[in-house]
Scaffold this motif. Structure first.
Motif, PDB file in Angstrom:
ATOM      1  N   ASN A 160       0.848  -1.189   0.000  1.00  0.00           N
ATOM      2  CA  ASN A 160       0.000   0.000   0.000  1.00  0.00           C
ATOM      3  C   ASN A 160       0.886   1.242   0.000  1.00  0.00           C
ATOM      4  OD1 ASN A 160      -1.819   2.202   0.982  1.00  0.00           O
ATOM      5  ND2 ASN A 160      -3.286   0.516   1.013  1.00  0.00           N
ATOM      6  N   TYR A 161       0.670   2.115  -0.970  1.00  0.00           N
ATOM      7  CA  TYR A 161       1.515   3.296  -1.118  1.00  0.00           C
ATOM      8  C   TYR A 161       1.002   4.502  -0.330  1.00  0.00           C
ATOM      9  CZ  TYR A 161       3.472   0.688  -5.053  1.00  0.00           C
ATOM     10  OH  TYR A 161       4.066  -0.261  -5.835  1.00  0.00           O
ATOM     11  N   GLU A 162      -0.208   4.387   0.214  1.00  0.00           N
ATOM     12  CA  GLU A 162      -0.826   5.543   0.864  1.00  0.00           C
ATOM     13  C   GLU A 162      -0.912   5.421   2.381  1.00  0.00           C
ATOM     14  OE1 GLU A 162      -1.546   8.224  -0.779  1.00  0.00           O
ATOM     15  OE2 GLU A 162      -1.034   7.343  -2.712  1.00  0.00           O
ATOM     16  N   SER A 163      -0.880   4.219   2.915  1.00  0.00           N
ATOM     17  CA  SER A 163      -1.145   4.014   4.336  1.00  0.00           C
ATOM     18  C   SER A 163       0.022   4.489   5.193  1.00  0.00           C
ATOM     19  CB  SER A 163      -1.418   2.537   4.616  1.00  0.00           C
ATOM     20  OG  SER A 163      -0.261   1.754   4.372  1.00  0.00           O
ATOM     21  N   ILE A 164      -0.305   4.732   6.466  1.00  0.00           N
ATOM     22  CA  ILE A 164       0.719   5.100   7.428  1.00  0.00           C
ATOM     23  C   ILE A 164       0.350   4.439   8.760  1.00  0.00           C
ATOM     24  CG2 ILE A 164      -0.466   7.306   7.871  1.00  0.00           C
ATOM     25  CD1 ILE A 164       2.368   8.439   8.569  1.00  0.00           C
ATOM     26  N   GLY A 165       1.007   3.357   9.071  1.00  0.00           N
ATOM     27  CA  GLY A 165       0.726   2.628  10.297  1.00  0.00           C
ATOM     28  C   GLY A 165      -0.121   1.397  10.051  1.00  0.00           C
ATOM     29  N   TYR A 166      -0.028   0.460  10.994  1.00  0.00           N
ATOM     30  CA  TYR A 166      -0.659  -0.847  10.854  1.00  0.00           C
ATOM     31  C   TYR A 166      -2.163  -0.749  10.656  1.00  0.00           C
ATOM     32  CZ  TYR A 166      -1.795  -5.715  12.032  1.00  0.00           C
ATOM     33  OH  TYR A 166      -2.264  -6.999  12.017  1.00  0.00           O
ATOM     34  N   PHE A 167      -2.858   0.020  11.494  1.00  0.00           N
ATOM     35  CA  PHE A 167      -4.305   0.099  11.388  1.00  0.00           C
ATOM     36  C   PHE A 167      -4.740   0.776  10.102  1.00  0.00           C
ATOM     37  CE2 PHE A 167      -4.167  -0.789  15.925  1.00  0.00           C
ATOM     38  CZ  PHE A 167      -5.203  -1.698  16.040  1.00  0.00           C
ATOM     39  N   ASP A 168      -4.046   1.843   9.735  1.00  0.00           N
ATOM     40  CA  ASP A 168      -4.377   2.535   8.500  1.00  0.00           C
ATOM     41  C   ASP A 168      -4.143   1.622   7.305  1.00  0.00           C
ATOM     42  OD1 ASP A 168      -5.214   4.950   7.131  1.00  0.00           O
ATOM     43  OD2 ASP A 168      -3.142   5.117   6.442  1.00  0.00           O
ATOM     44  N   PHE A 169      -3.081   0.832   7.370  1.00  0.00           N
ATOM     45  CA  PHE A 169      -2.767  -0.122   6.297  1.00  0.00           C
ATOM     46  C   PHE A 169      -3.943  -1.065   6.066  1.00  0.00           C
ATOM     47  CE2 PHE A 169      -1.191  -4.304   5.006  1.00  0.00           C
ATOM     48  CZ  PHE A 169      -0.436  -3.994   3.883  1.00  0.00           C
ATOM     49  N   TRP A 170      -4.414  -1.723   7.144  1.00  0.00           N
ATOM     50  CA  TRP A 170      -5.478  -2.709   6.970  1.00  0.00           C
ATOM     51  C   TRP A 170      -6.829  -2.040   6.690  1.00  0.00           C
ATOM     52  CZ3 TRP A 170      -4.292  -7.055   5.276  1.00  0.00           C
ATOM     53  CH2 TRP A 170      -3.166  -7.754   5.728  1.00  0.00           C
ATOM     54  N   GLU A 171      -7.034  -0.839   7.187  1.00  0.00           N
ATOM     55  CA  GLU A 171      -8.270  -0.131   6.862  1.00  0.00           C
ATOM     56  C   GLU A 171      -8.343   0.158   5.371  1.00  0.00           C
ATOM     57  OE1 GLU A 171     -10.705   3.938   8.105  1.00  0.00           O
ATOM     58  OE2 GLU A 171      -8.903   3.367   9.200  1.00  0.00           O
ATOM     59  N   LYS A 172      -7.222   0.585   4.812  1.00  0.00           N
ATOM     60  CA  LYS A 172      -7.210   0.859   3.370  1.00  0.00           C
ATOM     61  C   LYS A 172      -7.298  -0.431   2.565  1.00  0.00           C
ATOM     62  CE  LYS A 172      -4.969   5.383   3.129  1.00  0.00           C
ATOM     63  NZ  LYS A 172      -5.322   5.837   4.471  1.00  0.00           N
ATOM     64  N   GLN A 173      -6.653  -1.498   3.040  1.00  0.00           N
ATOM     65  CA  GLN A 173      -6.722  -2.768   2.316  1.00  0.00           C
ATOM     66  C   GLN A 173      -8.135  -3.341   2.346  1.00  0.00           C
ATOM     67  OE1 GLN A 173      -3.318  -2.401   0.750  1.00  0.00           O
ATOM     68  NE2 GLN A 173      -4.309  -4.375   0.464  1.00  0.00           N
ATOM     69  N   ALA A 174      -8.863  -3.100   3.439  1.00  0.00           N
ATOM     70  CA  ALA A 174     -10.214  -3.641   3.556  1.00  0.00           C
ATOM     71  C   ALA A 174     -11.150  -3.074   2.495  1.00  0.00           C
ATOM     72  CB  ALA A 174     -10.768  -3.363   4.953  1.00  0.00           C
ATOM     73  N   ALA A 175     -10.807  -1.909   1.961  1.00  0.00           N
ATOM     74  CA  ALA A 175     -11.637  -1.285   0.929  1.00  0.00           C
ATOM     75  C   ALA A 175     -11.394  -1.908  -0.446  1.00  0.00           C
ATOM     76  CB  ALA A 175     -11.359   0.219   0.879  1.00  0.00           C
ATOM     77  N   ILE A 176     -10.393  -2.784  -0.550  1.00  0.00           N
ATOM     78  CA  ILE A 176     -10.063  -3.440  -1.820  1.00  0.00           C
ATOM     79  C   ILE A 176     -10.597  -4.867  -1.766  1.00  0.00           C
ATOM     80  CG2 ILE A 176      -8.207  -4.079  -3.398  1.00  0.00           C
ATOM     81  CD1 ILE A 176      -6.449  -2.001  -1.946  1.00  0.00           C
TER      82      ILE A 176
END
Length: 319
Positions: A160-176
């Motif tokens: 993920n090129y946009e996330s910052i931090g573990y929770f943000d990473f998985w939150e953004k991945q969950a949208a995919i």
């Protein structure tokens, strides 16, 4: 809530121990409720709240996850595996396996494609669950610092090129679609030959899954002033030629020099992260003969496993 994460983790550990013991005595929610001194109804509700599964469904899927590893990693007969984990017949085992994974044990053994193992649950993680630790008093523990040469290998991961931090990473991945935490972790667990796995049938080992941070121009600029893309995946042998889930990328990582900041096993009551961060901030690179290698394409690894260690692995080069 932190107490509940601990106690649900104790339940999961007890389930694994029971399955591994191959006991003929059934494990019931009532047994665990009595041990933890809660009503069966209350414990069932909390178990589902934290794991997302009914106790009986989790127990069934967990047994299947153990059979999956034996089918994948051993030459044992399928009937032997079925009996080992309490299935009444080869047919019952085959039916349950196919229902869970979409393929029969025989077909999977002949063509071990990645599948999602749905019981990779580690509910107590004091760092990743954000339930304390930031301001707690350090009680014990030291940080080891050392240099290593890591041989060439592959890194199978999502990025993920946009996330910052573990929770943000998985939150953004969950949208995919198909890239949520549960699906990705389940797929990665089914991949054989992971370099960081503690054992093919040790389902509590973390399954060799780690965070990575790739120096990439599309990434977000971090506090060091370089762009990093956050990754989650597994390290594999350099000659790995197995299946690649469509959501993931397989990256060649050449042999390289790294510095490791490592703390041993830890609990929830002291701040390992601050110890590690202080050690990294205060390390005297000038006298070591090395410097951080901030070259585009190099990767940083992060391991977090309270049973074994917490460590950052950063790329370096000699000066």
């Amino acid at each position: 809530m932190r107490t509940w994460y601990w106690e649900i983790q104790q339940m999961l550990d007890a389930i694994d121990a029971h399955i591994k013991s191959q006991s003929d005595e059934p494990l019931t929610l009532g047994d665990l409720a009595a041990e933890l001194r809660y009503s069966e109804f209350y414990l069932s509700r909390k178990f589902r709240e934290i794991t997302g599964l009914q106790f009986r469904d989790y127990l069934r899927l967990r047994r299947l996850a153990f059979t999956f590893c034996d089918v994948r990693d051993s030459d044992d007969g399928l009937l032997d595996i079925a009996v080992r984990y309490g299935f009444s017949s080869h047919e019952a085992f085959t039916r349950a396996f196919k229902e869970a994974y979409g393929v029969t044990p025989t077909a999977y053994r002949q063509n071990p494609v990645p599948v999602v193992l749905r019981t990779i649950i580690r509910p107590f993680d004091c760092h990743l669950m954000e339930i304390g630790e930031k301001h707690m008093t350090v009680k014990h523990g030291t940080v080891k610092t050392y240099f290593v040469t890591i041989p060439a290998h592959k890194f199978l991961h999502i990025r993920n090129y946009e996330s910052i931090g573990y929770f943000d990473f998985w939150e953004k991945q969950a949208a995919i679609p198909g890239c949520d935490c549960e699906t990705i972790c389940g797929l990665l667990h089914s991949i054989p030959d992971k370099l960081d796995d503690m054992g093919s049938n040790d389902l509590s080992s973390g399954s060799g899954q780690i965070m990575g941070f790739l120096n990439h121009p599309r990434g977000r600029v971090c506090s060091w002033g370089i762009p990093l893309a956050e990754c989650y995946g597994v390290r594999l042998p350099a000659d790995y030629s197995g299946p690649i889930p469509p959501q993931m990328e397989l990256m060649d990582v050449p042999e390289g020099e790294y510095i490791v900041f490592e703390h041993g096993p830890f609990g929830p009551d002291y701040d390992v992260e601050s110890l590690i961060e202080a050690a990294m901030a205060n390390f005297d690179y000038a006298s070591s003969g090395y410097e951080l290698d901030l070259t585009e394409g190099r990767i940083f690894y992060f391991y977090h496993d309270s049973v074994r260690y917490w460590k950052y692995i950063r790329p370096v080069r000699k000066v």
